[in-house]
Design a protein around this motif. Structure first.
Motif, PDB file in Angstrom:
ATOM      1  N   LEU A 197       0.802  -1.225   0.000  1.00  0.00           N
ATOM      2  CA  LEU A 197       0.000   0.000   0.000  1.00  0.00           C
ATOM      3  C   LEU A 197       0.833   1.272   0.000  1.00  0.00           C
ATOM      4  CD1 LEU A 197      -2.853  -0.885   2.540  1.00  0.00           C
ATOM      5  CD2 LEU A 197      -2.953  -0.912   0.041  1.00  0.00           C
ATOM      6  N   ILE A 198       2.122   1.167   0.270  1.00  0.00           N
ATOM      7  CA  ILE A 198       2.908   2.387   0.442  1.00  0.00           C
ATOM      8  C   ILE A 198       3.028   3.177  -0.858  1.00  0.00           C
ATOM      9  CG2 ILE A 198       5.159   1.284   0.057  1.00  0.00           C
ATOM     10  CD1 ILE A 198       6.213   3.160   2.319  1.00  0.00           C
ATOM     11  N   GLU A 199       3.070   2.487  -2.005  1.00  0.00           N
ATOM     12  CA  GLU A 199       3.144   3.199  -3.284  1.00  0.00           C
ATOM     13  C   GLU A 199       1.911   4.064  -3.488  1.00  0.00           C
ATOM     14  OE1 GLU A 199       4.114   2.311  -8.006  1.00  0.00           O
ATOM     15  OE2 GLU A 199       3.501   0.666  -6.694  1.00  0.00           O
ATOM     16  N   SER A 200       0.738   3.515  -3.140  1.00  0.00           N
ATOM     17  CA  SER A 200      -0.503   4.278  -3.266  1.00  0.00           C
ATOM     18  C   SER A 200      -0.528   5.456  -2.297  1.00  0.00           C
ATOM     19  CB  SER A 200      -1.693   3.357  -3.005  1.00  0.00           C
ATOM     20  OG  SER A 200      -2.886   4.099  -2.882  1.00  0.00           O
ATOM     21  N   GLU A 201      -0.033   5.244  -1.067  1.00  0.00           N
ATOM     22  CA  GLU A 201      -0.016   6.324  -0.079  1.00  0.00           C
ATOM     23  C   GLU A 201       0.888   7.466  -0.524  1.00  0.00           C
ATOM     24  OE1 GLU A 201      -1.731   6.758   2.788  1.00  0.00           O
ATOM     25  OE2 GLU A 201      -2.882   4.962   2.277  1.00  0.00           O
ATOM     26  N   LEU A 202       2.022   7.116  -1.101  1.00  0.00           N
ATOM     27  CA  LEU A 202       2.976   8.144  -1.512  1.00  0.00           C
ATOM     28  C   LEU A 202       2.549   8.844  -2.797  1.00  0.00           C
ATOM     29  CD1 LEU A 202       6.385   6.353  -0.849  1.00  0.00           C
ATOM     30  CD2 LEU A 202       5.394   8.219   0.493  1.00  0.00           C
ATOM     31  N   PHE A 203       2.154   8.055  -3.786  1.00  0.00           N
ATOM     32  CA  PHE A 203       1.965   8.598  -5.127  1.00  0.00           C
ATOM     33  C   PHE A 203       0.508   8.725  -5.551  1.00  0.00           C
ATOM     34  CE2 PHE A 203       5.985   5.911  -5.540  1.00  0.00           C
ATOM     35  CZ  PHE A 203       6.791   6.927  -5.047  1.00  0.00           C
ATOM     36  N   GLY A 204      -0.425   8.093  -4.809  1.00  0.00           N
ATOM     37  CA  GLY A 204      -1.827   8.136  -5.170  1.00  0.00           C
ATOM     38  C   GLY A 204      -2.192   7.020  -6.131  1.00  0.00           C
ATOM     39  N   HIS A 205      -3.482   6.917  -6.453  1.00  0.00           N
ATOM     40  CA  HIS A 205      -3.916   5.907  -7.421  1.00  0.00           C
ATOM     41  C   HIS A 205      -5.207   6.352  -8.103  1.00  0.00           C
ATOM     42  CE1 HIS A 205      -6.145   4.434  -3.706  1.00  0.00           C
ATOM     43  NE2 HIS A 205      -7.127   4.543  -4.584  1.00  0.00           N
ATOM     44  N   LYS A 206      -5.489   5.708  -9.234  1.00  0.00           N
ATOM     45  CA  LYS A 206      -6.726   5.948  -9.956  1.00  0.00           C
ATOM     46  C   LYS A 206      -7.734   4.856  -9.600  1.00  0.00           C
ATOM     47  CE  LYS A 206      -7.090   8.761 -12.661  1.00  0.00           C
ATOM     48  NZ  LYS A 206      -7.517  10.178 -12.487  1.00  0.00           N
ATOM     49  N   LYS A 207      -8.990   5.174  -9.750  1.00  0.00           N
ATOM     50  CA  LYS A 207     -10.053   4.212  -9.492  1.00  0.00           C
ATOM     51  C   LYS A 207      -9.846   2.960 -10.349  1.00  0.00           C
ATOM     52  CE  LYS A 207     -15.096   3.707  -9.692  1.00  0.00           C
ATOM     53  NZ  LYS A 207     -16.378   4.388 -10.018  1.00  0.00           N
ATOM     54  N   GLY A 208      -9.918   1.787  -9.712  1.00  0.00           N
ATOM     55  CA  GLY A 208      -9.770   0.532 -10.426  1.00  0.00           C
ATOM     56  C   GLY A 208      -8.346   0.098 -10.673  1.00  0.00           C
ATOM     57  N   ALA A 209      -7.365   0.843 -10.137  1.00  0.00           N
ATOM     58  CA  ALA A 209      -5.964   0.501 -10.379  1.00  0.00           C
ATOM     59  C   ALA A 209      -5.607  -0.836  -9.743  1.00  0.00           C
ATOM     60  CB  ALA A 209      -5.052   1.606  -9.849  1.00  0.00           C
ATOM     61  N   PHE A 210      -6.289  -1.187  -8.657  1.00  0.00           N
ATOM     62  CA  PHE A 210      -6.061  -2.460  -7.994  1.00  0.00           C
ATOM     63  C   PHE A 210      -7.303  -2.791  -7.163  1.00  0.00           C
ATOM     64  CE2 PHE A 210      -4.060   0.970  -5.607  1.00  0.00           C
ATOM     65  CZ  PHE A 210      -4.695   0.887  -4.373  1.00  0.00           C
ATOM     66  N   THR A 211      -7.376  -3.986  -6.672  1.00  0.00           N
ATOM     67  CA  THR A 211      -8.523  -4.403  -5.859  1.00  0.00           C
ATOM     68  C   THR A 211      -8.648  -3.506  -4.622  1.00  0.00           C
ATOM     69  OG1 THR A 211      -8.201  -6.686  -6.559  1.00  0.00           O
ATOM     70  CG2 THR A 211      -9.572  -6.315  -4.610  1.00  0.00           C
ATOM     71  N   GLY A 212      -9.805  -2.924  -4.464  1.00  0.00           N
ATOM     72  CA  GLY A 212     -10.026  -2.031  -3.330  1.00  0.00           C
ATOM     73  C   GLY A 212      -9.902  -0.560  -3.683  1.00  0.00           C
ATOM     74  N   ALA A 213      -9.402  -0.261  -4.886  1.00  0.00           N
ATOM     75  CA  ALA A 213      -9.285   1.145  -5.316  1.00  0.00           C
ATOM     76  C   ALA A 213     -10.614   1.583  -5.904  1.00  0.00           C
ATOM     77  CB  ALA A 213      -8.157   1.298  -6.329  1.00  0.00           C
ATOM     78  N   THR A 214     -11.558   1.943  -5.043  1.00  0.00           N
ATOM     79  CA  THR A 214     -12.921   2.255  -5.472  1.00  0.00           C
ATOM     80  C   THR A 214     -13.094   3.695  -5.925  1.00  0.00           C
ATOM     81  OG1 THR A 214     -13.514   2.706  -3.164  1.00  0.00           O
ATOM     82  CG2 THR A 214     -13.902   0.474  -3.984  1.00  0.00           C
ATOM     83  N   SER A 215     -12.064   4.526  -5.714  1.00  0.00           N
ATOM     84  CA  SER A 215     -12.122   5.922  -6.159  1.00  0.00           C
ATOM     85  C   SER A 215     -10.706   6.446  -6.340  1.00  0.00           C
ATOM     86  CB  SER A 215     -12.880   6.783  -5.133  1.00  0.00           C
ATOM     87  OG  SER A 215     -12.204   6.772  -3.886  1.00  0.00           O
ATOM     88  N   ASP A 216     -10.591   7.575  -7.036  1.00  0.00           N
ATOM     89  CA  ASP A 216      -9.279   8.210  -7.187  1.00  0.00           C
ATOM     90  C   ASP A 216      -8.782   8.688  -5.829  1.00  0.00           C
ATOM     91  OD1 ASP A 216      -9.637   7.792  -9.845  1.00  0.00           O
ATOM     92  OD2 ASP A 216      -9.867   9.899 -10.401  1.00  0.00           O
ATOM     93  N   LYS A 217      -7.473   8.646  -5.638  1.00  0.00           N
ATOM     94  CA  LYS A 217      -6.890   9.130  -4.394  1.00  0.00           C
ATOM     95  C   LYS A 217      -5.582   9.847  -4.673  1.00  0.00           C
ATOM     96  CE  LYS A 217      -4.897   7.661   0.012  1.00  0.00           C
ATOM     97  NZ  LYS A 217      -4.601   6.544   0.927  1.00  0.00           N
ATOM     98  N   ASP A 218      -5.420  11.037  -4.099  1.00  0.00           N
ATOM     99  CA  ASP A 218      -4.155  11.765  -4.202  1.00  0.00           C
ATOM    100  C   ASP A 218      -3.143  11.173  -3.237  1.00  0.00           C
ATOM    101  OD1 ASP A 218      -5.033  13.574  -6.100  1.00  0.00           O
ATOM    102  OD2 ASP A 218      -5.759  15.000  -4.600  1.00  0.00           O
ATOM    103  N   GLY A 219      -1.893  11.050  -3.681  1.00  0.00           N
ATOM    104  CA  GLY A 219      -0.829  10.697  -2.759  1.00  0.00           C
ATOM    105  C   GLY A 219      -0.466  11.891  -1.892  1.00  0.00           C
ATOM    106  N   VAL A 220       0.390  11.670  -0.910  1.00  0.00           N
ATOM    107  CA  VAL A 220       0.687  12.740   0.050  1.00  0.00           C
ATOM    108  C   VAL A 220       1.357  13.940  -0.606  1.00  0.00           C
ATOM    109  CG1 VAL A 220       0.775  11.303   2.109  1.00  0.00           C
ATOM    110  CG2 VAL A 220       2.827  11.556   0.721  1.00  0.00           C
TER     111      VAL A 220
END
Length: 452
Positions: free
Chosen positions: A207-230
């Protein structure tokens, strides 16, 4: 009483009707018939809201607004205007009016506008209070410590606060690295922007890559919405990467690129996002050894370590222990509704002789525990853990803690004598063990009356 309102209007019917409607809702109202009287009222008392007609004799509504902004900045002003002067009402908004209402007045609308403005004012005041609390808590002048080692920390914090350079804070666990990071942020130009802290060692590796850099919706299981990294979420502010040595090696190259380019590509995204965020990192590990062991990239180390700020261990700032103990005693007296007056001589002597492997955090925890469990007017030796009581059995130090200065002075003398005995009188070696310059040691010896 729900709030105080000044009503300024030269039409008696509007003035009286507004007064009746607002008073019926529980507001305290003061009514005046022109702008001059409104200014006199503002000078004599404070109001939450001013409702002022735009066109009035002697001084118009804009004059009332300007005076209120200069002499009662917390007061919000509503301008009453006719349809024909709507452009002037817009001008009033640009000058600082909180709202405007068109004639003929709809009193239900007036009540809604007033209620909304009072709620807005409440939020503004709460935010102002929180900002003042944050500024006070994280002002580096309020970090506890008067030792030479801490004075060097203060000086460094002051110098780097106004810059944008990356800072690496090093020191043992419990020395206050995040507190110093916050002090750097809140004493710099980015103080009004976000400060986001992320503990790199507490986030699962997947999960640390998502926390640092963010993710787009559907990028992986559980990514139900876009998220900005820190880095994007803290745009304009500061990101604090605690335990930075725990970032997996395979992600360190991505972090290096992000720091170099000042842009990030969220997981699952096709485009990069630029950001303007200062980076402060911290570690309790020796990164040079981590590089030798192949667990940390040397190019990332040099990117993070533009300025290194090393925090001293409590062993190297023992003279701060009475200050810290007193500070934590006051803090937990308040939090736990206790009224312990101080620390006994025996207890303070033991704490100053104890080896604080957990650093300041351990000292705080012990004071909290003692305040919670003690039934005495003063914290006694018996209120402290057995490990500290055992030290008291092997250390003898007479100390009067009625005054903090005296306690520090006695301890300094005792500790310097102990180091000189350990080094068989070698002052240079004693100074090295004490973590101070030889010249500082000589000055202390002279001040404390220690003979050659």
């Amino acid at each position: 009483m729900r709030g105080s309102i000044l009503i300024a209007d030269d039409e008696s019917g509007i003035r009286e009707s507004l007064t009746i409607v607002l008073q019926d809702e529980g507001y305290h109202c003061t009514a005046v018939q022109n702008g001059k009287e409104a200014i006199e009222a503002i000078n004599s008392k404070s109001f939450d809201i001013i409702i002022s007609d735009l066109k009035m004799p002697k001084v118009d509504g804009l004059g009332v607004l300007e005076h209120a902004l200069q002499h009662s900045s917390d007061t919000l002003t509503i301008i009453i205007t006719a349809h024909g002067t709507i452009e002037t009402a817009i001008q009033a908004l640009r000058k600082g009016a909180a709202d405007y209402i068109l004639k003929p007045l709809d009193f239900d609308e007036v009540l809604i506008r007033v209620e909304n403005l009072l709620e807005q004012k409440k939020v503004i005041q709460e935010n102002k209070y929180l900002r003042e609390q944050i500024d006070q808590e994280y002002n580096f002048n309020h970090i506890i410590g008067e030792s030479d080692a801490m004075k060097r920390v203060y000086k460094m914090v002051e110098r780097v606060s106004g810059a944008t350079s990356n800072v690496l804070i090093t020191g043992e666990s419990g020395t206050g690295k995040e507190l110093v990071a916050r002090a750097i942020h809140f004493n710099g130009d980015r103080a009004k922007k976000p400060f986001l802290a992320i503990n790199c060692g507490a986030i699962p590796e997947d999960l640390i890559e998502s926390e640092l850099f963010g993710h787009k919706k559907g990028a992986f299981t559980g990514a139900t919405s876009d998220k900005d990294g820190v880095f994007v979420a803290a745009h304009g502010g500061t990101v604090f990467l605690d335990e930075v040595a725990e970032i997996p090696l395979n992600l360190q190259v991505n972090l290096l690129r992000v720091l170099q380019e000042r842009e990030v590509k969220p997981v699952g995204a096709n485009q990069n996002i630029s950001f303007d965020t200062r980076i402060i990192s911290a570690t309790n590990k020796d990164l040079a050894k981590e590089i030798e062991n192949g667990t940390f990239r040397d190019d990332l180390y040099y990117r993070l370590n533009v300025v290194e700020l090393q925090l001293p261990s409590l062993q190297h700032r023992r003279e701060d222990i009475p200050l810290l103990a007193h500070h934590f005693l006051q803090k937990y007296n308040k939090e736990l509704s206790q009224n312990i007056k101080g620390v006994s001589s025996e207890a303070m002597s033991a704490m100053m002789a104890y080896e604080w492997k957990g650093q300041v955090r351990e000292l705080e925890n012990i004071i909290e525990r003692a305040v919670l469990l003690s039934d005495n007017d003063y914290l006694l030796l018996e209120d402290l853990p057995s490990a500290i009581r055992e030290v008291a059995d092997s250390e003898t130090m007479e100390m009067d803690t009625d005054t903090l200065d005296r306690a520090v002075r006695v301890f300094e003398k005792h500790h310097i004598q102990s180091m000189l005995r350990r080094t068989e009188g070698n002052k240079s070696e004693a100074a090295r063990l004490l973590g101070i310059d030889p010249s500082t040691l000589y000055r202390k010896m002279e001040r404390l009356g220690l003979s050659e």
